[in-house]
Design an enzyme around this catalytic site. Structure first.
Site, PDB file in Angstrom:
ATOM      1  N   TYR A   1       1.213  -1.271  -0.022  1.00  0.00           N
ATOM      2  CA  TYR A   1       0.250   0.043  -0.093  1.00  0.00           C
ATOM      3  C   TYR A   1       1.226   1.804   0.471  1.00  0.00           C
ATOM      4  O   TYR A   1       1.121   1.618   0.969  1.00  0.00           O
ATOM      5  CB  TYR A   1      -1.017  -0.612   0.864  1.00  0.00           C
TER       6      TYR A   1
ATOM      7  N   LYS B   1      -0.842  -0.940  -3.507  1.00  0.00           N
ATOM      8  CA  LYS B   1      -2.041   0.098  -4.301  1.00  0.00           C
ATOM      9  C   LYS B   1      -1.763   1.304  -4.189  1.00  0.00           C
ATOM     10  O   LYS B   1      -0.973   1.582  -3.214  1.00  0.00           O
ATOM     11  CB  LYS B   1      -3.025  -0.588  -2.811  1.00  0.00           C
TER      12      LYS B   1
END
Length: 304
Positions: A144, A170
């Site tokens: 992330y 992400k």
């Protein structure tokens, strides 16, 4: 035992809408497993590609490691045979390893690796951190990119070369040059998902940068609208996307932006509005004010 190899999981996730279910709490803000299971069963009754348990929208930051494991086990037990269930890992490297191992033991299909908590890190440290988590589990791992974990394209490439179970990137920053660099360098080695708050707002332009999917928080309470919006994005239907932005998403953003932290609170507010309450949010977040909830309920009625 995970149902998918990391590569199989990436293939499933990259071409469908993803969502982060809220975590249900009771009146004392303790985990309400029965209500959580009920919510997950409803979420999985729609064709969503993957559900992330105990993530950001699920207030994973407020859960103890034991609570997080219990939430993941409940999700796997309730809907793991229907839809991929992914867990979150965060905090220190040691804690993230503990989260990842507990998730694998619980039967989760993958891991979203959150940024390390409250510390700055350069690229070498991030490589060591991610490597330690990837080595600790056989599950597919998604990094992330946000806050204090901004992964350069060269860093992502190094990690992808070293760890076959690294499957996804992400983005929660929205730096278009950075995203273009990552996708240009890695191509189809990873799949890419948008992770900015209320990801629908950015979904169409980010699709051009290789982000074939995103995490939808509003799927929690308007799942069919969220799925229809995703299909419009994948169809490159700019007219339909803009119509839905104007009719629902942008007014939703206006309510969300009234108070800091509402990006999570408004999702639980949405469930309150449709009669599927998942309880309140834990401090330091705060629940929607009565007028904000009333405005949200009126807005939801326009698309229900």
């Amino acid at each position: 035992m995970a149902k998918y190899t990391p590569q199989e999981l990436a293939s499933v996730l990259k071409d469908g809408l993803l969502s982060f279910p809220v975590t249900s709490f009771d009146a004392e803000l303790q985990f309400d497993e029965e209500n959580y299971r009920k919510h997950l069963a409803w979420q999985a009754s729609f064709p969503v590609a993957g559900l992330f348990a105990a993530g950001g929208t699920g207030e994973g930051f407020s859960l103890t490691p034991a609570e997080s494991e219990r939430v993941v086990r409940a999700a796997v037990g309730e809907v793991g045979s229907i839809v991929p269930v992914l867990a979150s890992a965060g905090g220190s490297t040691a804690q993230a390893i503990e989260n990842a191992r507990a998730a694998e033991a619980a039967g989760a299909d993958g891991i979203l690796l959150l940024p390390p908590y409250l510390t700055e890190a350069d690229q070498g440290g991030l490589i060591d951190h991610v490597s330690a988590i990837c080595r600790s589990t056989s599950l597919g791992v998604i990094i992330y990119n946000r806050a204090n974990a901004i992964y350069k394209d060269t860093t992502v490439a190094t990690l992808a070369d070293r760890h076959p179970n690294l499957i996804g990137f992400k983005d929660g920053v929205g730096d278009l040059e950075h995203d273009a660099r990552v996708y240009a360098k890695l191509g189809d080695r990873l799949f890419y998902l948008g992770g900015l708050p209320t990801a629908e707002t950015f979904a169409l332009p980010l699709l051009q940068l290789g982000m074939s999917t995103y995490s939808s928080a509003m799927y929690n309470f308007v799942p069919q609208f969220a799925l229809d919006f995703y299909q419009d994005v994948r169809n490159h239907d700019r007219v339909a996307v803009n119509r839905k932005l104007n009719e629902f998403v942008i007014p939703y953003l206006d309510i969300r932006d009234r108070v800091k932290g509402y990006s999570v609170s408004i999702v639980k507010g949405g469930l309150d509005a449709i009669g599927r309450s998942a309880g309140g949010v834990r401090p330091p977040l705060q629940n929607l004010a009565p007028q904000d909830l009333a405005d949200l309920k009126s807005l939801i009625a326009t698309v229900s």
